[in-house]
Design a protein around this motif. Sequence first.
Motif, PDB file in Angstrom:
ATOM      1  N   LYS A   1      -9.138  28.239  28.973  1.00 17.42           N
ATOM      2  CA  LYS A   1      -7.935  28.900  28.427  1.00 17.42           C
ATOM      3  C   LYS A   1      -7.806  28.638  26.930  1.00 17.42           C
ATOM      4  CE  LYS A   1      -5.387  29.166  32.677  1.00 17.42           C
ATOM      5  NZ  LYS A   1      -5.044  28.276  33.730  1.00 17.42           N
ATOM      6  N   THR A   2      -8.077  27.405  26.515  1.00 13.71           N
ATOM      7  CA  THR A   2      -8.028  27.073  25.089  1.00 13.71           C
ATOM      8  C   THR A   2      -9.398  27.219  24.438  1.00 13.71           C
ATOM      9  OG1 THR A   2      -8.422  24.729  25.490  1.00 13.71           O
ATOM     10  CG2 THR A   2      -6.122  25.461  25.404  1.00 13.71           C
ATOM     11  N   LYS A   3     -10.420  27.473  25.275  1.00 15.25           N
ATOM     12  CA  LYS A   3     -11.813  27.626  24.830  1.00 15.25           C
ATOM     13  C   LYS A   3     -12.324  26.374  24.130  1.00 15.25           C
ATOM     14  CE  LYS A   3     -11.590  32.604  24.545  1.00 15.25           C
ATOM     15  NZ  LYS A   3     -12.666  33.264  25.183  1.00 15.25           N
ATOM     16  N   SER A   4     -11.858  25.199  24.606  1.00 18.27           N
ATOM     17  CA  SER A   4     -12.250  23.962  23.945  1.00 18.27           C
ATOM     18  C   SER A   4     -12.758  22.917  24.943  1.00 18.27           C
ATOM     19  CB  SER A   4     -11.094  23.400  23.129  1.00 18.27           C
ATOM     20  OG  SER A   4     -10.058  22.991  23.982  1.00 18.27           O
ATOM     21  N   VAL A   5     -13.577  22.036  24.398  1.00 18.86           N
ATOM     22  CA  VAL A   5     -14.155  20.921  25.136  1.00 18.86           C
ATOM     23  C   VAL A   5     -13.854  19.657  24.344  1.00 18.86           C
ATOM     24  CG1 VAL A   5     -16.308  19.899  25.971  1.00 18.86           C
ATOM     25  CG2 VAL A   5     -16.009  22.379  26.005  1.00 18.86           C
ATOM     26  N   LEU A   6     -13.491  18.607  25.058  1.00 12.54           N
ATOM     27  CA  LEU A   6     -13.214  17.321  24.431  1.00 12.54           C
ATOM     28  C   LEU A   6     -14.031  16.240  25.127  1.00 12.54           C
ATOM     29  CD1 LEU A   6     -11.566  15.399  22.573  1.00 12.54           C
ATOM     30  CD2 LEU A   6      -9.881  15.284  24.436  1.00 12.54           C
ATOM     31  N   ILE A   7     -14.743  15.463  24.324  1.00 14.17           N
ATOM     32  CA  ILE A   7     -15.408  14.236  24.795  1.00 14.17           C
ATOM     33  C   ILE A   7     -14.754  13.124  23.987  1.00 14.17           C
ATOM     34  CG2 ILE A   7     -17.573  12.975  25.015  1.00 14.17           C
ATOM     35  CD1 ILE A   7     -19.016  15.716  24.838  1.00 14.17           C
ATOM     36  N   SER A   8     -14.062  12.212  24.684  1.00 11.72           N
ATOM     37  CA  SER A   8     -13.239  11.244  23.980  1.00 11.72           C
ATOM     38  C   SER A   8     -13.280   9.872  24.637  1.00 11.72           C
ATOM     39  CB  SER A   8     -11.794  11.753  23.971  1.00 11.72           C
ATOM     40  OG  SER A   8     -10.931  10.828  23.378  1.00 11.72           O
ATOM     41  N   GLY A   9     -13.392   8.822  23.807  1.00 11.15           N
ATOM     42  CA  GLY A   9     -13.337   7.455  24.312  1.00 11.15           C
ATOM     43  C   GLY A   9     -14.610   6.693  24.019  1.00 11.15           C
ATOM     44  N   SER A  10     -14.931   5.761  24.903  1.00  9.06           N
ATOM     45  CA  SER A  10     -16.118   4.924  24.766  1.00  9.06           C
ATOM     46  C   SER A  10     -17.162   5.344  25.792  1.00  9.06           C
ATOM     47  CB  SER A  10     -15.763   3.456  24.992  1.00  9.06           C
ATOM     48  OG  SER A  10     -14.830   3.027  24.030  1.00  9.06           O
ATOM     49  N   SER A  11     -18.415   5.307  25.381  1.00  6.45           N
ATOM     50  CA  SER A  11     -19.497   5.706  26.269  1.00  6.45           C
ATOM     51  C   SER A  11     -20.562   4.614  26.282  1.00  6.45           C
ATOM     52  CB  SER A  11     -20.074   7.047  25.801  1.00  6.45           C
ATOM     53  OG  SER A  11     -20.883   7.594  26.797  1.00  6.45           O
ATOM     54  N   LEU A  12     -20.414   3.710  27.238  1.00  9.41           N
ATOM     55  CA  LEU A  12     -21.281   2.533  27.294  1.00  9.41           C
ATOM     56  C   LEU A  12     -21.965   2.348  28.646  1.00  9.41           C
ATOM     57  CD1 LEU A  12     -18.809   0.154  25.453  1.00  9.41           C
ATOM     58  CD2 LEU A  12     -20.850   1.233  24.494  1.00  9.41           C
TER      59      LEU A  12
ATOM     60  N   ARG B   1     -13.274  14.949  33.729  1.00 12.53           N
ATOM     61  CA  ARG B   1     -13.827  13.667  34.160  1.00 12.53           C
ATOM     62  C   ARG B   1     -13.029  12.585  33.449  1.00 12.53           C
ATOM     63  NH1 ARG B   1     -18.413  11.539  36.605  1.00 12.53           N
ATOM     64  NH2 ARG B   1     -18.982   9.492  35.811  1.00 12.53           N
ATOM     65  N   LYS B   2     -12.317  11.814  34.239  1.00  8.63           N
ATOM     66  CA  LYS B   2     -11.449  10.763  33.704  1.00  8.63           C
ATOM     67  C   LYS B   2     -12.271   9.627  33.100  1.00  8.63           C
ATOM     68  CE  LYS B   2      -7.705   7.713  35.058  1.00  8.63           C
ATOM     69  NZ  LYS B   2      -6.867   7.229  36.147  1.00  8.63           N
ATOM     70  N   ALA B   3     -11.781   9.086  32.017  1.00 13.60           N
ATOM     71  CA  ALA B   3     -12.440   7.948  31.372  1.00 13.60           C
ATOM     72  C   ALA B   3     -12.439   6.732  32.293  1.00 13.60           C
ATOM     73  CB  ALA B   3     -11.739   7.604  30.061  1.00 13.60           C
ATOM     74  N   THR B   4     -13.488   5.950  32.161  1.00 13.35           N
ATOM     75  CA  THR B   4     -13.566   4.651  32.832  1.00 13.35           C
ATOM     76  C   THR B   4     -13.774   3.601  31.750  1.00 13.35           C
ATOM     77  OG1 THR B   4     -15.974   4.648  33.099  1.00 13.35           O
ATOM     78  CG2 THR B   4     -14.678   5.750  34.831  1.00 13.35           C
ATOM     79  N   ASN B   5     -14.019   2.381  32.158  1.00 18.87           N
ATOM     80  CA  ASN B   5     -14.299   1.326  31.176  1.00 18.87           C
ATOM     81  C   ASN B   5     -15.585   1.599  30.403  1.00 18.87           C
ATOM     82  OD1 ASN B   5     -12.023  -0.062  31.953  1.00 18.87           O
ATOM     83  ND2 ASN B   5     -13.134  -1.402  33.359  1.00 18.87           N
ATOM     84  N   THR B   6     -16.504   2.377  31.013  1.00 12.48           N
ATOM     85  CA  THR B   6     -17.799   2.598  30.381  1.00 12.48           C
ATOM     86  C   THR B   6     -18.124   4.063  30.096  1.00 12.48           C
ATOM     87  OG1 THR B   6     -18.897   2.683  32.532  1.00 12.48           O
ATOM     88  CG2 THR B   6     -18.783   0.521  31.431  1.00 12.48           C
ATOM     89  N   SER B   7     -17.217   4.974  30.428  1.00 15.11           N
ATOM     90  CA  SER B   7     -17.509   6.385  30.175  1.00 15.11           C
ATOM     91  C   SER B   7     -16.295   7.097  29.587  1.00 15.11           C
ATOM     92  CB  SER B   7     -17.961   7.071  31.464  1.00 15.11           C
ATOM     93  OG  SER B   7     -16.931   7.083  32.407  1.00 15.11           O
ATOM     94  N   PRO B   8     -16.557   8.122  28.774  1.00  8.07           N
ATOM     95  CA  PRO B   8     -15.461   8.825  28.101  1.00  8.07           C
ATOM     96  C   PRO B   8     -14.793   9.862  28.998  1.00  8.07           C
ATOM     97  CG  PRO B   8     -17.530   9.806  27.488  1.00  8.07           C
ATOM     98  CD  PRO B   8     -17.857   8.627  28.363  1.00  8.07           C
ATOM     99  N   THR B   9     -13.646  10.303  28.570  1.00  8.99           N
ATOM    100  CA  THR B   9     -13.001  11.461  29.164  1.00  8.99           C
ATOM    101  C   THR B   9     -13.780  12.701  28.740  1.00  8.99           C
ATOM    102  OG1 THR B   9     -10.802  10.468  29.117  1.00  8.99           O
ATOM    103  CG2 THR B   9     -10.888  12.870  29.125  1.00  8.99           C
ATOM    104  N   VAL B  10     -13.963  13.619  29.667  1.00  6.42           N
ATOM    105  CA  VAL B  10     -14.545  14.918  29.346  1.00  6.42           C
ATOM    106  C   VAL B  10     -13.603  15.973  29.907  1.00  6.42           C
ATOM    107  CG1 VAL B  10     -16.499  16.488  29.637  1.00  6.42           C
ATOM    108  CG2 VAL B  10     -16.907  14.014  29.455  1.00  6.42           C
ATOM    109  N   MET B  11     -13.102  16.829  29.032  1.00  4.49           N
ATOM    110  CA  MET B  11     -12.210  17.914  29.444  1.00  4.49           C
ATOM    111  C   MET B  11     -12.755  19.233  28.909  1.00  4.49           C
ATOM    112  SD  MET B  11      -8.344  16.372  28.997  1.00  4.49           S
ATOM    113  CE  MET B  11      -8.446  16.244  27.228  1.00  4.49           C
ATOM    114  N   MET B  12     -12.844  20.203  29.810  1.00  3.24           N
ATOM    115  CA  MET B  12     -13.307  21.537  29.427  1.00  3.24           C
ATOM    116  C   MET B  12     -12.264  22.542  29.904  1.00  3.24           C
ATOM    117  SD  MET B  12     -17.345  21.064  30.411  1.00  3.24           S
ATOM    118  CE  MET B  12     -17.961  22.379  29.352  1.00  3.24           C
ATOM    119  N   ASP B  13     -11.734  23.319  28.971  1.00  4.71           N
ATOM    120  CA  ASP B  13     -10.647  24.229  29.293  1.00  4.71           C
ATOM    121  C   ASP B  13     -10.955  25.622  28.738  1.00  4.71           C
ATOM    122  OD1 ASP B  13      -8.265  25.580  29.697  1.00  4.71           O
ATOM    123  OD2 ASP B  13      -7.017  23.959  28.957  1.00  4.71           O
TER     124      ASP B  13
END
Length: 118
Positions: A19-30, A5-17
Amino acid sequence: MDYFRKATNTSPTVMMDSKTKSVLISGSSLCRDITIYASVINDMIEQFERFDYKDLNIKLDVFNTMAAKSLIDLLKYFKFNRKAPSIHWYFDKKDQEMQEMANDYSELLEMEFEISDN
């Protein structure tokens, strides 16, 4: 990539993979629309049910109360429904408030977090 899920002005990037067994929530969440948060959390939980992710990386610059509630809901899901991945909470070393939030969440939920500055 299993979920993106690509970041927007009000929501963070969410990446779940898986293969690497990792999840990333990154950015601003407003975002002010709780239905968007609910949708993303439901999507994430669905992916956690399908794949065995080992790391949850949280790199939020800022978040509002709706995002805070959604994040707690996701973390409660781990606490009460399945084995939690390792939770890594990153903060800007100049942002003591974000560090305190990580400590508060860890204590409130009685979950171990790895908390470190970027």
